[in-house]
Enzyme design. Structure first.
Site, PDB file in Angstrom:
ATOM      1  N   THR A   1       4.301   1.729   2.247  1.00  0.00           N
ATOM      2  CA  THR A   1       5.593   1.859   1.561  1.00  0.00           C
ATOM      3  C   THR A   1       6.440   2.954   2.196  1.00  0.00           C
ATOM      4  O   THR A   1       7.595   2.733   2.577  1.00  0.00           O
ATOM      5  CB  THR A   1       5.364   2.172   0.065  1.00  0.00           C
ATOM      6  OG1 THR A   1       4.683   1.060  -0.528  1.00  0.00           O
ATOM      7  CG2 THR A   1       6.687   2.399  -0.662  1.00  0.00           C
TER       8      THR A   1
ATOM      9  N   GLY B   1       0.829  -1.205   0.000  1.00  0.00           N
ATOM     10  CA  GLY B   1       0.000   0.000   0.000  1.00  0.00           C
ATOM     11  C   GLY B   1       0.859   1.248   0.000  1.00  0.00           C
ATOM     12  O   GLY B   1       2.056   1.201   0.315  1.00  0.00           O
ATOM     13  N   CYS B   2       0.248   2.365  -0.353  1.00  0.00           N
ATOM     14  CA  CYS B   2       1.016   3.607  -0.468  1.00  0.00           C
ATOM     15  C   CYS B   2       1.553   4.066   0.883  1.00  0.00           C
ATOM     16  O   CYS B   2       2.752   4.325   1.027  1.00  0.00           O
ATOM     17  CB  CYS B   2       0.165   4.697  -1.121  1.00  0.00           C
ATOM     18  SG  CYS B   2      -1.458   4.927  -0.384  1.00  0.00           S
ATOM     19  N   TYR B   3       0.681   4.151   1.889  1.00  0.00           N
ATOM     20  CA  TYR B   3       1.162   4.564   3.213  1.00  0.00           C
ATOM     21  C   TYR B   3       2.188   3.572   3.769  1.00  0.00           C
ATOM     22  O   TYR B   3       3.226   3.994   4.294  1.00  0.00           O
ATOM     23  CB  TYR B   3      -0.001   4.692   4.195  1.00  0.00           C
ATOM     24  CG  TYR B   3      -0.890   5.895   3.996  1.00  0.00           C
ATOM     25  CD1 TYR B   3      -0.372   7.184   4.083  1.00  0.00           C
ATOM     26  CD2 TYR B   3      -2.252   5.755   3.769  1.00  0.00           C
ATOM     27  CE1 TYR B   3      -1.197   8.294   3.936  1.00  0.00           C
ATOM     28  CE2 TYR B   3      -3.090   6.857   3.627  1.00  0.00           C
ATOM     29  CZ  TYR B   3      -2.561   8.124   3.712  1.00  0.00           C
ATOM     30  OH  TYR B   3      -3.385   9.221   3.574  1.00  0.00           O
TER      31      TYR B   3
END
Lengths: 346, 346, 346, 346
Positions: free
Chosen positions: C151, C147-149
């Protein structure tokens, strides 16, 4: 004066609540929103918690008639015309912020490609551009509140058209608006990512405000000739504000200074219209959250054209503020009552 | 081909570094910035740490001549002309991104109110609008890279002007640009709070791109008559992008479809210019961070005017990308080499 | 390597198309979008007209298996798991950009309050944080793209957690994201007017990325103790970018300089992670439109806490770029292949 | 009451003019701006043309003393302390919006690394957080108007600290502000292109509001122990608004509901502080252009931490509005007089 607001959860409705909260002479007695009826205003609009303890109510003509002298309709086009007819029958005056009552039936049919609803009603409406039609507004039962683009356009062009200083057939009007003009509906076109860092034209050649502008320009054209304009609308990545840049050929030789004097004269008794000094042009933030319309102009001797630039806040002078201005006239008050506040510059 | 960039820390300079980083055939051998000489690129521009290990160097004609075949000048107007003269003397070809070499001396004097510097040099410059003057560009020693507004304006109007399909004296050109066009200098006018949530016109009637546009329109006008335009620039609260809306009277009766065919023909061999289908108009994000120029148009039979809308990225097709396109032609490469990438839609 | 993209019209899908267009070693052979099947890519996404002549196709496992070695799933959670199972059965490797395969079944059930779909499949997935699990990624058949967060959070905290330099139970992680992370659906929450000039927290205490972060932190915690974090997400009025600010108590006495050396060591062979020098902190634009993750940190002797700040582009390193990085590893290529471009600073 | 404003052309000065324009009981008798002395307000600030006919004057203590009872100092730190001393000597009460009078001399010296100017003066100042120190404010001659970040932070944390419900040494405060907080000076850091589409932390570990917050938290800490906080500030690409997210370990077991009741009790008689219902969190636009501070909180049983979120408009409750609130108390008026308006939601 007792006032009802219908359609209070849309952007123009929210703005009406804000402006009436400031107003010393108006009593807001009925706030209608069918979708939110029964809820406290502060539950639906958290910024108003503590500011008001009122609740939304279902729209109900009889109950509105019992407690309000005037109804402000912040409803979608098509819906307004029905509510207006019923409210008028019950003796409630109506200020309609939608486009339903702004066009004569023939123009309505030509542009909307359908039979105008309640054609008779429409003909009774006074066009609420009160800097020009204030005397009629004060006597009206039904006021068609002007559209946002027409407000800025007409205030910036009528002084020239009324005196035949420009050839109206050469008018090119390039208009730009913030996103709140598109309303509260969540669509692909109003998604943040689609609007942010983007600039585009929309409804090129076909915007529904074209006939409204042409109708008034034609009415005020001394030659009586029907005016036809090029008019393009653009979407600016910002929430509020309209700027209209208009271009036309001068019929004679006039300097910038001369025309600015003429504008100052025209609006001498209309404090919401402010004329910029020579060499200076207005920007949208100069009028943000206020009912002002600021105008600047420039004559280009090379092209023999005049460029006129006008700015308004589309939700105030272009909608809810102008509605309060008309409401003041209906109530026999000075048009600036409760409305003459400093813009919010930043 | 070995390339030097002068003025590498401004916005067009940064963009040149980005585009050359993508380019398979160009070797960036010299990066000049007097104010940052001696520092690593990544120290000054943190986004480039790890991407390049190069350092900024003082501008030095002899050293540039020793290591570069072409110099791209991303310098302020007034400074470019001096560097260009010296570099040309040393056998370095020059692509000048400033306005110094775009006007013939007489026009320069008329608009800038001063004697043109190095008038002779100016007359040697080829105007680098390569969709129209590509053959000359390929042979040039000095290329005047077109301005951002003129690029969008000329690409969208030349097909009509060259065939006398419009009356050029009726041209009204309403242009809008993002803020990066104003450059990197911190001024009251570029302060975030002054730009954000604001829209304004600037330099009304006096923008320095007016003579550049008029000069090329006149050159391509089959009648030879000098073209005079109304041209107004506006500032959009966004970083990149230009949209130009132009209006003109048609000289005959032509449909939207017919004119779109003509545009498609004109740009058949020029893949950076893309024509929109009927009923559709381009928006700035369609070309963001790319070298494309997208064009749409609409004929309004009511007014007998055509409205043409063009969009570019002001820093790419309007500056650094167009410079690389010209560089490709100088190098005998296909103009799209290293430059034909997908726009960054969001 | 032949690649299929499923869900190509969402924001991560569009970004995959952009990144694959740059890539020298990948052939995009199948672009699936059920809603747009049959249409040319350029008809749906005007910015790609002229860039590609491909068309969208219906998702069809057999046809994908016939023409692609790997499928990139840019589909909504819940849908991905079904496609992944079928594609794996047909021998197509899968990189899943959704959250479907990131959690072990027990955690999935705890946080999503429902039985995990295809638990077996999930357990086969390799967590595609390739700076730490690159060897596994290279051998995987199914990769759960982080997921973006997570990462940004994990890249900035794992060097400390792996060495027990902080007490992980004191971790407070305050995360901020641009709006593109919310996807393309038009909702009240993504309306331009609601986002613009606004800042807010959302899903306080309940964001679905909490278990993903805690799961990996626990896995890498030398003490084996389960890590529990305070994690709050906020919405920034901008399109792209994530910045994560993390705070934790140091277990011993360490200087900023010492910890920065440790980070530099950890990421010496991972060029997408860039460490800021002491006294400098990254900003989101430093990595815009790129696959970089920039990290800075500061030890405060007054509080004995370290503050770590990491930035990524949520659509690149936080989604589609990281997927290409994993794809490179799957293909046996250097992870930077086709992906090591300059950020787009402005 | 007769009021003077010094420093009227900065952002807090402009906001004072706007708020005093609304105020029914205050007379603005002196508007000082050394740089613009002699000019009409509307010439310098076009949004005020027609709203006021006043002019800027040179700062002159004797003349101010002759016409004003209170002076509001919207001057830079360092300058305020000098003006305050002189005005107090002449019998003019002072509300200082700068940071000059907020710290005790020892803390001032520790953080600013220089001898505090006029230490005696500083010790006379009352800290104008009137929800807590209103009684002192009403009697004060010199009021130190709180900083923007401290206002939001203290209003959201004092109810917990005063009752020892949290361990103040575990406090992590993550603060975010719009750009107007950086003032009107045009710098690289406030350039539109640098701020737009960007998010960053600044002054990590060293913000000058840290000692102000710690000083008040320590004063209100029942244990008397000096409080030390982790505090990081971030810049949001928007003009106005502050959101502060605070995290701390609870000392005992308390539910979200229980703590919300406590907050409601604390602020029962303070209408500018509004507490959100359980499950709801405030956003900056809920308080835009108003003097409200909205607070929400969430207890996470997993981590035994409470997360408190507070929002204010940095220029109103964080500066000029709070100054008017203090002015009202000085004048013996209800603190809401002329200040209790609807936020401008959009």
């Amino acid at each position: 004066m007792r006032v009802a607001v219908l359609g209070a959860t849309g952007y123009t409705g929210i703005e009406l609540l804000r402006l009436l909260d400031h107003h010393p002479q108006m009593e807001l007695t009925y706030i209608a929103s069918d979708s939110r009826a029964g809820l406290q205003v502060g539950e639906v609009l958290p910024h108003l918690r503590g500011v008001t303890t009122a609740s939304f109510e279902k729209g109900d003509v009889a109950r509105i008639a019992a407690c309000a002298d005037v109804a402000l309709l912040a409803l979608p086009s098509g819906l307004s015309v029905e509510w207006a007819a019923q409210l008028l029958t019950c003796g409630v005056k109506v200020i309609d912020l939608s486009g339903d009552h702004r066009l004569p039936p023939a123009l309505y049919q030509e542009w909307y490609k359908k039979t105008p609803p309640e054609a008779v009603t429409q003909q009774q409406a006074v066009y609420g551009l009160s800097e020009f039609y204030g005397a009629d507004v004060a006597q009206a039962k039904l006021i068609a509140n002007p559209g946002c683009y027409p407000t800025a356009t007409l205030l910036s062009l009528l002084p020239l058209v009324q005196r035949s200083l420009i050839d109206p057939q050469t008018l090119v009007i390039d208009a730009k608006s913030g996103v709140s003009g598109a309303g509260k509906a969540a669509t692909a076109a109003t998604h943040y990512v689609e609007v942010n860092e983007n600039f585009k034209a929309y409804k090129v050649g076909g915007h529904q405000h074209i006939p409204e502008i042409e109708h008034i320009l034609t009415r005020e054209n001394p030659t009586g000739e029907r005016v036809t304009i090029s008019f393009t609308t653009h979407l600016v990545p910002m929430t509020r504000g309209i700027l209209v840049t208009s271009y036309a050929k001068l019929t004679g030789s006039h300097s910038t200074e001369e025309l600015l004097h003429l504008y100052a004269d025209t609006y001498r008794d209309h404090p919401f219209v402010r004329i910029h000094p020579q060499g200076s042009m207005p920007q949208t933030r100069d009028v943000a959250k206020s009912n002002f319309c600021d105008i600047g102009l420039h004559v280009d001797p090379r092209t023999e054209r005049v460029t006129v630039i006008a700015v308004i806040d589309n939700l105030v002078k272009g909608a809810s503020g102008q509605a309060i201005q008309n409401l003041n006239l209906l109530a026999g008050l000075d048009p600036t009552t409760g409305l003459f506040h400093s813009p919010v510059y930043l």
